[in-house]
Design a protein around this motif. Structure first.
Motif, mmCIF file in Angstrom:
data_model
loop_
_atom_site.group_PDB
_atom_site.id
_atom_site.type_symbol
_atom_site.label_atom_id
_atom_site.label_comp_id
_atom_site.label_asym_id
_atom_site.label_seq_id
_atom_site.Cartn_x
_atom_site.Cartn_y
_atom_site.Cartn_z
ATOM 1 N N GLY A 46 63.657 20.524 -46.150
ATOM 2 C CA GLY A 46 63.022 20.114 -44.906
ATOM 3 C C GLY A 46 63.734 20.671 -43.684
ATOM 4 O O GLY A 46 64.873 21.148 -43.757
ATOM 5 N N GLN A 47 63.061 20.598 -42.552
ATOM 6 C CA GLN A 47 63.621 21.073 -41.293
ATOM 7 C C GLN A 47 63.989 19.883 -40.405
ATOM 8 O O GLN A 47 63.250 18.903 -40.336
ATOM 9 C CB GLN A 47 62.623 21.975 -40.573
ATOM 10 N N ALA A 64 79.423 16.523 -28.853
ATOM 11 C CA ALA A 64 79.342 16.415 -30.306
ATOM 12 C C ALA A 64 77.894 16.516 -30.751
ATOM 13 O O ALA A 64 76.976 16.117 -30.028
ATOM 14 C CB ALA A 64 79.936 15.087 -30.784
ATOM 15 N N ALA A 65 77.696 17.049 -31.957
ATOM 16 C CA ALA A 65 76.384 17.069 -32.595
ATOM 17 C C ALA A 65 76.583 16.918 -34.091
ATOM 18 O O ALA A 65 77.457 17.564 -34.682
ATOM 19 C CB ALA A 65 75.624 18.346 -32.284
ATOM 20 N N TRP A 66 75.754 16.063 -34.708
ATOM 21 C CA TRP A 66 75.758 15.914 -36.163
ATOM 22 C C TRP A 66 74.813 16.969 -36.728
ATOM 23 O O TRP A 66 73.615 16.944 -36.461
ATOM 24 C CB TRP A 66 75.315 14.503 -36.556
ATOM 25 N N LEU A 67 75.365 17.881 -37.548
ATOM 26 C CA LEU A 67 74.585 18.983 -38.087
ATOM 27 C C LEU A 67 74.056 18.711 -39.488
ATOM 28 O O LEU A 67 73.243 19.473 -40.011
ATOM 29 C CB LEU A 67 75.433 20.264 -38.097
ATOM 30 N N GLY A 68 74.510 17.603 -40.114
ATOM 31 C CA GLY A 68 74.100 17.250 -41.461
ATOM 32 C C GLY A 68 75.290 16.867 -42.305
ATOM 33 O O GLY A 68 76.396 17.385 -42.134
ATOM 34 N N ARG A 104 70.052 20.669 -50.733
ATOM 35 C CA ARG A 104 69.888 19.942 -49.484
ATOM 36 C C ARG A 104 68.493 19.339 -49.395
ATOM 37 O O ARG A 104 67.504 19.931 -49.853
ATOM 38 C CB ARG A 104 70.076 20.857 -48.281
ATOM 39 N N LEU A 105 68.413 18.185 -48.744
ATOM 40 C CA LEU A 105 67.127 17.613 -48.384
ATOM 41 C C LEU A 105 66.631 18.188 -47.060
ATOM 42 O O LEU A 105 65.429 18.381 -46.870
ATOM 43 C CB LEU A 105 67.243 16.090 -48.273
ATOM 44 N N VAL A 106 67.576 18.440 -46.161
ATOM 45 C CA VAL A 106 67.259 18.935 -44.824
ATOM 46 C C VAL A 106 68.220 20.065 -44.478
ATOM 47 O O VAL A 106 69.416 19.990 -44.777
ATOM 48 C CB VAL A 106 67.385 17.807 -43.772
ATOM 49 N N ALA A 107 67.709 21.100 -43.844
ATOM 50 C CA ALA A 107 68.539 22.222 -43.434
ATOM 51 C C ALA A 107 69.511 21.800 -42.337
ATOM 52 O O ALA A 107 69.287 20.798 -41.635
ATOM 53 C CB ALA A 107 67.648 23.362 -42.934
ATOM 54 N N PRO A 108 70.607 22.526 -42.161
ATOM 55 C CA PRO A 108 71.523 22.217 -41.052
ATOM 56 C C PRO A 108 70.784 22.231 -39.720
ATOM 57 O O PRO A 108 69.885 23.045 -39.498
ATOM 58 C CB PRO A 108 72.560 23.340 -41.125
ATOM 59 N N ALA A 109 71.171 21.331 -38.850
ATOM 60 C CA ALA A 109 70.470 21.213 -37.561
ATOM 61 C C ALA A 109 70.687 22.425 -36.669
ATOM 62 O O ALA A 109 69.875 22.691 -35.778
ATOM 63 C CB ALA A 109 70.931 19.947 -36.841
ATOM 64 N N ALA A 110 71.771 23.151 -36.891
ATOM 65 C CA ALA A 110 72.018 24.393 -36.161
ATOM 66 C C ALA A 110 72.581 25.411 -37.146
ATOM 67 O O ALA A 110 73.474 25.080 -37.921
ATOM 68 C CB ALA A 110 72.992 24.174 -35.006
ATOM 69 N N PRO A 111 72.081 26.638 -37.153
ATOM 70 C CA PRO A 111 72.636 27.654 -38.046
ATOM 71 C C PRO A 111 74.003 28.115 -37.550
ATOM 72 O O PRO A 111 74.360 27.923 -36.383
ATOM 73 C CB PRO A 111 71.604 28.782 -37.972
ATOM 74 N N LEU A 112 74.744 28.754 -38.441
ATOM 75 C CA LEU A 112 76.063 29.248 -38.054
ATOM 76 C C LEU A 112 75.979 30.253 -36.914
ATOM 77 O O LEU A 112 76.914 30.370 -36.115
ATOM 78 C CB LEU A 112 76.757 29.881 -39.255
ATOM 79 N N THR A 113 74.869 30.964 -36.810
ATOM 80 C CA THR A 113 74.720 31.947 -35.743
ATOM 81 C C THR A 113 74.664 31.301 -34.364
ATOM 82 O O THR A 113 74.865 31.977 -33.355
ATOM 83 C CB THR A 113 73.444 32.782 -35.958
ATOM 84 N N ARG A 114 74.378 29.989 -34.316
ATOM 85 C CA ARG A 114 74.312 29.281 -33.044
ATOM 86 C C ARG A 114 75.600 28.521 -32.744
ATOM 87 O O ARG A 114 75.707 27.852 -31.717
ATOM 88 C CB ARG A 114 73.118 28.321 -33.051
ATOM 89 N N ILE A 115 76.578 28.617 -33.635
ATOM 90 C CA ILE A 115 77.840 27.912 -33.455
ATOM 91 C C ILE A 115 78.817 28.809 -32.701
ATOM 92 O O ILE A 115 79.072 29.943 -33.108
ATOM 93 C CB ILE A 115 78.453 27.528 -34.819
ATOM 94 N N PRO A 116 79.375 28.342 -31.581
ATOM 95 C CA PRO A 116 80.394 29.150 -30.887
ATOM 96 C C PRO A 116 81.607 29.361 -31.788
ATOM 97 O O PRO A 116 81.768 28.695 -32.812
ATOM 98 C CB PRO A 116 80.753 28.287 -29.672
ATOM 99 N N LYS A 117 82.463 30.288 -31.417
ATOM 100 C CA LYS A 117 83.647 30.544 -32.239
ATOM 101 C C LYS A 117 84.434 29.251 -32.416
ATOM 102 O O LYS A 117 84.624 28.470 -31.478
ATOM 103 C CB LYS A 117 84.514 31.638 -31.640
ATOM 104 N N VAL A 118 84.849 29.028 -33.652
ATOM 105 C CA VAL A 118 85.464 27.758 -34.029
ATOM 106 C C VAL A 118 86.984 27.888 -33.946
ATOM 107 O O VAL A 118 87.580 28.775 -34.568
ATOM 108 C CB VAL A 118 85.035 27.351 -35.450
ATOM 109 N N ASP A 119 87.611 27.008 -33.182
ATOM 110 C CA ASP A 119 89.070 27.001 -33.082
ATOM 111 C C ASP A 119 89.711 26.331 -34.284
ATOM 112 O O ASP A 119 90.758 26.771 -34.763
ATOM 113 C CB ASP A 119 89.511 26.277 -31.807
#
Length: 312
Positions: A46-47, A64-68, A104-119
């Protein structure tokens, strides 16, 4: 170290030709799991109803955002933190293009391409729904530091990150502006049943004026009382699902609310629900019970839906 290398070697050496034998082993060991795997083959993922765009978050404040599942993206005064990142369609043992595990039941709420560089990547323990090797390989970067539980770093290609650090309960470390303390939780860490030496953590995170609690996975424990201080926890990320029948390893929603309050939390993000079918409770029961546990303070639950964003 030799046992760690042997485990990595054995897992890495299994290819597509070995899948039939592995499948037979999984079926004998856990026929219920195998039936669930087969039934999920043709089920679409699901989306999410909400899709955050963290690229728009400013460099000041707490966001903060819950991505799944247990994956939460945090940006705290410009420091970007990702908890237990899982972006794969399935979690389990990967053999080439095939993963034996839950879908998964639901895809991640944001893809990795939309994630800023992670510290900073925070890993609570080595269970496959928290420590997803394909995702972690996609996050390999000379800018990113990983903090994980003891005796789990051998699962990572450590030289491809800026640094990988293991923390025991009570130990502290600093990553840029973030000060971290590993905290005791009530869980277990074995990834393949035999590797019982692997440990498990929660974390207390201090970045400037903000304090965040990431509990990882835990059953009920009085250990969170020791975290209460004159300075409150601004945000507690608490697990609320997979308690039926795994109550000895996963807390109920009511217990999660209690432990967050024990720690002095002002706000909550409930996680570990609605993403994978890990247990028997109905899909929406954990979040419904968590809201009920909040009583007259549902406003303290600042993220209740996958993809929802919170800013302070």
């Amino acid at each position: 170290m030799r046992s760690h290398m042997r485990r990595r070697h054995l897992i890495g050496r299994v290819g597509i030709t070995g899948l039939a034998g592995i499948g037979a082993f999984v079926y004998r060991a856990a026929p219920t799991f195998w039936k669930q795997y087969a039934s999920e083959m043709n089920r679409p993922i699901g989306q999410p109803a909400l899709r955050p765009d963290p690229r728009l978050w400013p460099d000041t404040g707490l966001h903060a955002a819950w991505l799944g599942h247990s994956t939460v993206l945090l940006k705290i005064d410009g420091t970007t933190i990702l908890t237990d990142p899982v972006f794969s369609d399935r979690v389990g043992l990967s053999f080439g293009p095939v993963t034996l595990g839950l879908k998964r039941l639901v895809a991640p709420a944001a893809p990795l391409t939309r994630i800023p560089k992670v510290d900073l990547v925070l890993l609570s323990h080595a269970h496959m729904d928290h420590f997803d090797i394909p995702t972690l390989r996609l996050l390999e970067n000379s800018h990113t530091t990983v903090v994980t539980a003891p005796k789990t770093s051998d699962l990572l290609r450590t030289r491809r990150y800026r640094q990988v650090r293991e923390l025991n309960w009570g130990e502290r470390t600093r990553v840029g502006a973030a000060e971290l303390r590993a905290i005791e939780v009530n869980h277990w860490g074995a990834r393949l049943r035999t590797d019982t030496y692997e440990r498990y953590n929660g974390y207390l995170i201090d970045v400037g004026r903000y304090r965040i609690l990431f509990a990882g996975d835990t059953a009920i424990t009085p250990a969170f009382r020791a975290l209460r201080a004159s300075r409150p926890v601004d945000l507690a990320i608490m697990p609320i699902g997979a308690y039926n029948p795994w109550i000895h390893y996963h807390c109920t929603p009511e217990q999660a609310w209690q432990m967050g309050n024990d720690a002095g939390a002002e706000r909550f993000i409930p996680v570990h629900h609605q993403t994978f079918q890990l247990s028997r409770e109905p899909l929406l029961e954990p979040i419904e019970r968590f809201y009920s546990a909040s009583g007259s303070h549902p406003d303290r639950i600042v993220v209740g839906r996958m993809g929802q964003e919170f800013s302070l």
